[in-house]
Motif scaffolding. Structure first.
Motif, PDB file in Angstrom:
ATOM      1  N   ARG A  94       0.836  -1.199   0.000  1.00 35.42           N
ATOM      2  CA  ARG A  94       0.000   0.000   0.000  1.00 35.42           C
ATOM      3  C   ARG A  94       0.869   1.247   0.000  1.00 35.42           C
ATOM      4  O   ARG A  94       0.659   2.166  -0.767  1.00 35.42           O
ATOM      5  CB  ARG A  94      -0.945  -0.002   1.216  1.00 35.42           C
ATOM      6  CG  ARG A  94      -2.152  -0.922   1.080  1.00 35.42           C
ATOM      7  CD  ARG A  94      -3.053  -0.453  -0.065  1.00 35.42           C
ATOM      8  NE  ARG A  94      -4.144  -1.379  -0.323  1.00 35.42           N
ATOM      9  CZ  ARG A  94      -5.271  -1.404   0.361  1.00 35.42           C
ATOM     10  NH1 ARG A  94      -5.455  -0.574   1.367  1.00 35.42           N
ATOM     11  NH2 ARG A  94      -6.218  -2.267   0.058  1.00 35.42           N
ATOM     12  N   THR A  95       1.849   1.265   0.898  1.00 37.72           N
ATOM     13  CA  THR A  95       2.764   2.411   0.944  1.00 37.72           C
ATOM     14  C   THR A  95       4.137   1.937   1.387  1.00 37.72           C
ATOM     15  O   THR A  95       4.259   0.894   2.040  1.00 37.72           O
ATOM     16  CB  THR A  95       2.303   3.467   1.984  1.00 37.72           C
ATOM     17  OG1 THR A  95       2.196   2.838   3.269  1.00 37.72           O
ATOM     18  CG2 THR A  95       0.976   4.081   1.611  1.00 37.72           C
ATOM     19  N   LYS A  96       5.143   2.704   1.015  1.00 38.37           N
ATOM     20  CA  LYS A  96       6.479   2.487   1.555  1.00 38.37           C
ATOM     21  C   LYS A  96       7.033   3.847   1.954  1.00 38.37           C
ATOM     22  O   LYS A  96       6.963   4.799   1.181  1.00 38.37           O
ATOM     23  CB  LYS A  96       7.400   1.846   0.520  1.00 38.37           C
ATOM     24  CG  LYS A  96       8.784   1.523   1.109  1.00 38.37           C
ATOM     25  CD  LYS A  96       9.686   0.828   0.104  1.00 38.37           C
ATOM     26  CE  LYS A  96      10.251   1.814  -0.901  1.00 38.37           C
ATOM     27  NZ  LYS A  96      11.236   1.214  -1.821  1.00 38.37           N
ATOM     28  N   ARG A  97       7.517   3.930   3.186  1.00 37.87           N
ATOM     29  CA  ARG A  97       8.139   5.183   3.618  1.00 37.87           C
ATOM     30  C   ARG A  97       9.351   4.809   4.455  1.00 37.87           C
ATOM     31  O   ARG A  97       9.517   3.623   4.802  1.00 37.87           O
ATOM     32  CB  ARG A  97       7.143   6.044   4.417  1.00 37.87           C
ATOM     33  CG  ARG A  97       6.654   5.367   5.663  1.00 37.87           C
ATOM     34  CD  ARG A  97       5.535   6.125   6.368  1.00 37.87           C
ATOM     35  NE  ARG A  97       5.100   5.304   7.503  1.00 37.87           N
ATOM     36  CZ  ARG A  97       5.682   5.308   8.692  1.00 37.87           C
ATOM     37  NH1 ARG A  97       6.713   6.080   8.941  1.00 37.87           N
ATOM     38  NH2 ARG A  97       5.260   4.506   9.667  1.00 37.87           N
ATOM     39  N   LYS A  99      17.028   6.850   6.445  1.00 36.00           N
ATOM     40  CA  LYS A  99      18.320   6.236   6.172  1.00 36.00           C
ATOM     41  C   LYS A  99      18.461   4.852   6.793  1.00 36.00           C
ATOM     42  O   LYS A  99      19.179   3.995   6.307  1.00 36.00           O
ATOM     43  CB  LYS A  99      19.434   7.141   6.720  1.00 36.00           C
ATOM     44  CG  LYS A  99      20.112   7.954   5.626  1.00 36.00           C
ATOM     45  CD  LYS A  99      21.440   8.508   6.109  1.00 36.00           C
ATOM     46  CE  LYS A  99      21.211   9.473   7.268  1.00 36.00           C
ATOM     47  NZ  LYS A  99      22.321  10.309   7.651  1.00 36.00           N
ATOM     48  N   TYR A 100      17.781   4.655   7.917  1.00 35.26           N
ATOM     49  CA  TYR A 100      18.029   3.443   8.694  1.00 35.26           C
ATOM     50  C   TYR A 100      16.993   2.344   8.486  1.00 35.26           C
ATOM     51  O   TYR A 100      17.261   1.177   8.658  1.00 35.26           O
ATOM     52  CB  TYR A 100      18.089   3.779  10.196  1.00 35.26           C
ATOM     53  CG  TYR A 100      18.973   4.953  10.472  1.00 35.26           C
ATOM     54  CD1 TYR A 100      20.362   4.811  10.408  1.00 35.26           C
ATOM     55  CD2 TYR A 100      18.446   6.204  10.751  1.00 35.26           C
ATOM     56  CE1 TYR A 100      21.198   5.897  10.632  1.00 35.26           C
ATOM     57  CE2 TYR A 100      19.270   7.294  10.991  1.00 35.26           C
ATOM     58  CZ  TYR A 100      20.645   7.133  10.925  1.00 35.26           C
ATOM     59  OH  TYR A 100      21.451   8.204  11.126  1.00 35.26           O
ATOM     60  N   VAL A 101      15.805   2.772   8.153  1.00 37.16           N
ATOM     61  CA  VAL A 101      14.729   1.776   8.165  1.00 37.16           C
ATOM     62  C   VAL A 101      13.627   2.126   7.167  1.00 37.16           C
ATOM     63  O   VAL A 101      13.382   3.305   6.900  1.00 37.16           O
ATOM     64  CB  VAL A 101      14.153   1.633   9.606  1.00 37.16           C
ATOM     65  CG1 VAL A 101      13.498   2.916  10.062  1.00 37.16           C
ATOM     66  CG2 VAL A 101      13.184   0.474   9.720  1.00 37.16           C
ATOM     67  N   ASN A 102      13.007   1.083   6.599  1.00 36.36           N
ATOM     68  CA  ASN A 102      11.856   1.262   5.709  1.00 36.36           C
ATOM     69  C   ASN A 102      10.615   0.641   6.346  1.00 36.36           C
ATOM     70  O   ASN A 102      10.707  -0.442   6.941  1.00 36.36           O
ATOM     71  CB  ASN A 102      12.095   0.566   4.374  1.00 36.36           C
ATOM     72  CG  ASN A 102      13.243   1.184   3.619  1.00 36.36           C
ATOM     73  OD1 ASN A 102      13.113   2.238   3.022  1.00 36.36           O
ATOM     74  ND2 ASN A 102      14.407   0.529   3.675  1.00 36.36           N
ATOM     75  N   PHE A 103       9.510   1.327   6.194  1.00 33.51           N
ATOM     76  CA  PHE A 103       8.237   0.771   6.666  1.00 33.51           C
ATOM     77  C   PHE A 103       7.362   0.485   5.439  1.00 33.51           C
ATOM     78  O   PHE A 103       7.078   1.389   4.655  1.00 33.51           O
ATOM     79  CB  PHE A 103       7.517   1.750   7.586  1.00 33.51           C
ATOM     80  CG  PHE A 103       8.283   2.058   8.833  1.00 33.51           C
ATOM     81  CD1 PHE A 103       8.371   1.126   9.868  1.00 33.51           C
ATOM     82  CD2 PHE A 103       8.945   3.273   8.970  1.00 33.51           C
ATOM     83  CE1 PHE A 103       9.082   1.416  11.021  1.00 33.51           C
ATOM     84  CE2 PHE A 103       9.674   3.561  10.114  1.00 33.51           C
ATOM     85  CZ  PHE A 103       9.744   2.642  11.148  1.00 33.51           C
ATOM     86  N   ILE A 104       6.961  -0.763   5.303  1.00 39.95           N
ATOM     87  CA  ILE A 104       6.148  -1.146   4.149  1.00 39.95           C
ATOM     88  C   ILE A 104       4.794  -1.607   4.664  1.00 39.95           C
ATOM     89  O   ILE A 104       4.721  -2.557   5.470  1.00 39.95           O
ATOM     90  CB  ILE A 104       6.818  -2.292   3.365  1.00 39.95           C
ATOM     91  CG1 ILE A 104       8.263  -1.894   2.978  1.00 39.95           C
ATOM     92  CG2 ILE A 104       6.009  -2.644   2.127  1.00 39.95           C
ATOM     93  CD1 ILE A 104       9.141  -3.087   2.654  1.00 39.95           C
ATOM     94  N   ALA A 105       3.732  -0.954   4.230  1.00 37.69           N
ATOM     95  CA  ALA A 105       2.384  -1.358   4.649  1.00 37.69           C
ATOM     96  C   ALA A 105       1.850  -2.362   3.626  1.00 37.69           C
ATOM     97  O   ALA A 105       1.763  -2.060   2.438  1.00 37.69           O
ATOM     98  CB  ALA A 105       1.477  -0.147   4.733  1.00 37.69           C
TER      99      ALA A 105
END
Ligand code: ATP
Ligand code: MN
Length: 479
Positions: A26-29, A32-38
């Protein structure tokens, strides 16, 4: 490794364990350190947050993880440190199963209008709104079967192709294999349907009722739940050319028992959806409240969607006769101030503005209107002793208007034949229907509930095109 659905993961079923999940981004944000993928897989309105640390995942390895892409994720299900979700997955591997080019994928983060989404109906399932709508639709369909099954009704499949045009004269879709450019003609120059596939003119069904009645005369209680077709050229927010209808038919029922069953049925399936799709309905309620903010004060809803549904489930429907309804309308200020477009007098077919006045302004709850003038109702409805009205019932719902149409059926063959004659239906065409009155006929009743109108009511969606996956309406049969 076995895949677990997002809905189960979010309930913490496998916390601490390594899990495999699959779904659509749905989204990726991130930073530098981490990605959050819904990730959403359609099992619930909620997304699962996948955490991909930059240490483990290079930018390059995540470049195809974009909105709309299908991915498979392996990782540990842990309690979330962030707000907004109870659990999240710390990814150890992410595989892109299907890319979605961000340049061309139409569903980006911003909210899209319902009109735009109708044009991409093949993708709209992937939005929160349509995810919620179609999960609720599924639950309601299941509840329909559950309700009737628990009551011992037999589910009957009535034909989709029919040769009887008794009911829907003028609004039926012809079914033919004749060559439209060069059809066989009779001596008088008309199309000769005797040479057509079935040896006679056939159409798509407008109702399974007549066949349903035949089955009720053996099983006592039956219901149908199937597609129905009407070529009515009305481009409204409540009419489709192809819709689904539920039609129970019960031997030994009179009009009152019919109305009681319909009310119990409607409450049951709404209650079932409230129990099983609460989050979806809450979401749809919020979306409706947002939509409402843009409207002038006097057009806004008095209750939220949830409040409305709970109110309907917990209160009796109002019951009035047609004659009483006409009196209410004629005596209303609305009428006196000439605010109705169509005039009101005993004998008229209630227009949707009249129906909506009754349910939304006067009673403020669902209303069952009974005993309509015989001239505005179908031939099979039972003639009352007054000789002027029939034992019909329509159920009107706030925001929708007519949601159910039903009646006690005319079981007296002489009166039935008389009524058929007066509306120009030939006895020979319905010989099989009349046989039920000849052999073991009995008082009986039934109704038809338009399934999409019910889904509209429960989801609060204003346009019927948004509660069926691929709507068929005049000038539109895409997908
Ligand atoms: P309306 O006056 O709203 O067109 P109707 O009197 O033609 O309805 P019935 O023939 O009694 O409706 O059909 C039973 C139910 O089927 C209706 O109460 C409604 O819920 C639903 N229904 C009828 N026509 C349509 C349609 N074109 N699209 C979706 N639902 C429909
Ligand atoms: Mn109609």
């Amino acid at each position: 490794m076995q895949r677990t659905k997002v809905k189960d993961l979010l309930q913490g079923a496998e916390v601490g364990k390594e899990v495999l999940l699959k779904g659509w981004v749905r989204t990726k944000r991130g930073n530098k350190y981490v990605n959050f993928i819904a990730v959403n897989d359609g099992s619930t309105i909620n997304n699962l947050q996948v955490v991909a640390e930059a240490e483990k995942f290079s930018e390059e390895s995540l470049k195809d993880v974009t909105t709309g892409a299908a991915i498979a994720v392996v990782g540990q299900l842990v309690e979330s440190q962030g707000k907004g979700q109870a659990y999240e997955v710390q990814a150890t591997s992410i595989e892109v199963l299907g890319k979605a080019d961000p340049e061309t994928y139409p569903l980006q983060k911003k909210a899209h209008s319902l009109e735009f989404l109708r044009e991409i109906a093949h993708l709209r399932f992937r939005t929160n709104t349509f995810g919620a709508v179609f999960r609720v639709r599924n639950t309601l369909a299941f509840a329909v079967h559950k309700f009737f099954n628990e009551k011992g009704f037999v589910y009957m499949h009535t034909p989709i192709i029919t040769a009887s045009d008794a009911e829907g004269a003028g609004e039926m879709f012809r079914v033919t294999t004749l060559d439209p450019k060069n059809p066989p003609l009779t001596e008088s120059g008309e199309v000769n349907y005797e040479e057509d596939f079935f040896g006679k003119a056939t159409n798509l069904t407008v109702s399974g009722q007549l066949e349903g009645e035949l089955a009720a005369m053996a099983f006592s209680d039956i219901y149908t739940f199937g597609p129905t077709f009407r070529a009515e050229n009305s481009n409204t927010t409540r009419h489709l050319a192809e819709f689904w209808m539920i039609e129970p038919e019960m031997a030994f029922y009179d009009l009152k028992m019919n109305a009681d069953l319909a009310e119990e049925f409607i409450k049951y399936i709404i209650r079932y959806a409230l129990e099983h799709n609460r989050e979806d309905i809450e979401f749809l309620g919020q979306r409706l409240a947002e939509e409402d903010k843009a409207k002038p004060q006097n057009e806004r809803q008095e209750m939220t969607l949830l409040e409305k549904l709970e109110f309907v489930v917990n209160n009796d429907f109002e019951r009035v006769t047609y004659t009483e309804a006409i009196d209410i309308l004629v005596n209303s200020n609305h009428y006196k101030k000439k605010k109705f477009q169509y005039d009101v007098a005993w004998g008229i077919d209630l227009q949707s503005e009249h129906e909506r006045y009754l349910v939304e302004k006067h009673f403020k709850k669902p209303v069952i209107v009974t005993n309509y003038p015989k001239d505005i109702k179908a031939f099979y409805m039972r003639l009352n002793d007054d000789g002027k009205t029939v034992a019909a019932m329509d159920i009107l719902a706030p925001g929708i208007g007519e949601i159910v149409g039903g009646s006690q059926r005319e079981e007296r063959i002489d009166i039935l034949v008389e009524r058929m004659k007066s509306v120009g239906i030939h006895e020979e065409d319905l010989w099989w229907y009349l046989d039920t009155r000849r052999f073991g006929g009995c008082p009986h009743a039934g109704f038809g509930l338009g399934f999409e109108r019910m889904v509209q009511f429960v989801t609060g969606m204003g346009n019927i095109r948004d509660v069926i996956p691929f709507p068929r309406t005049p000038q539109n049969a895409e997908f």
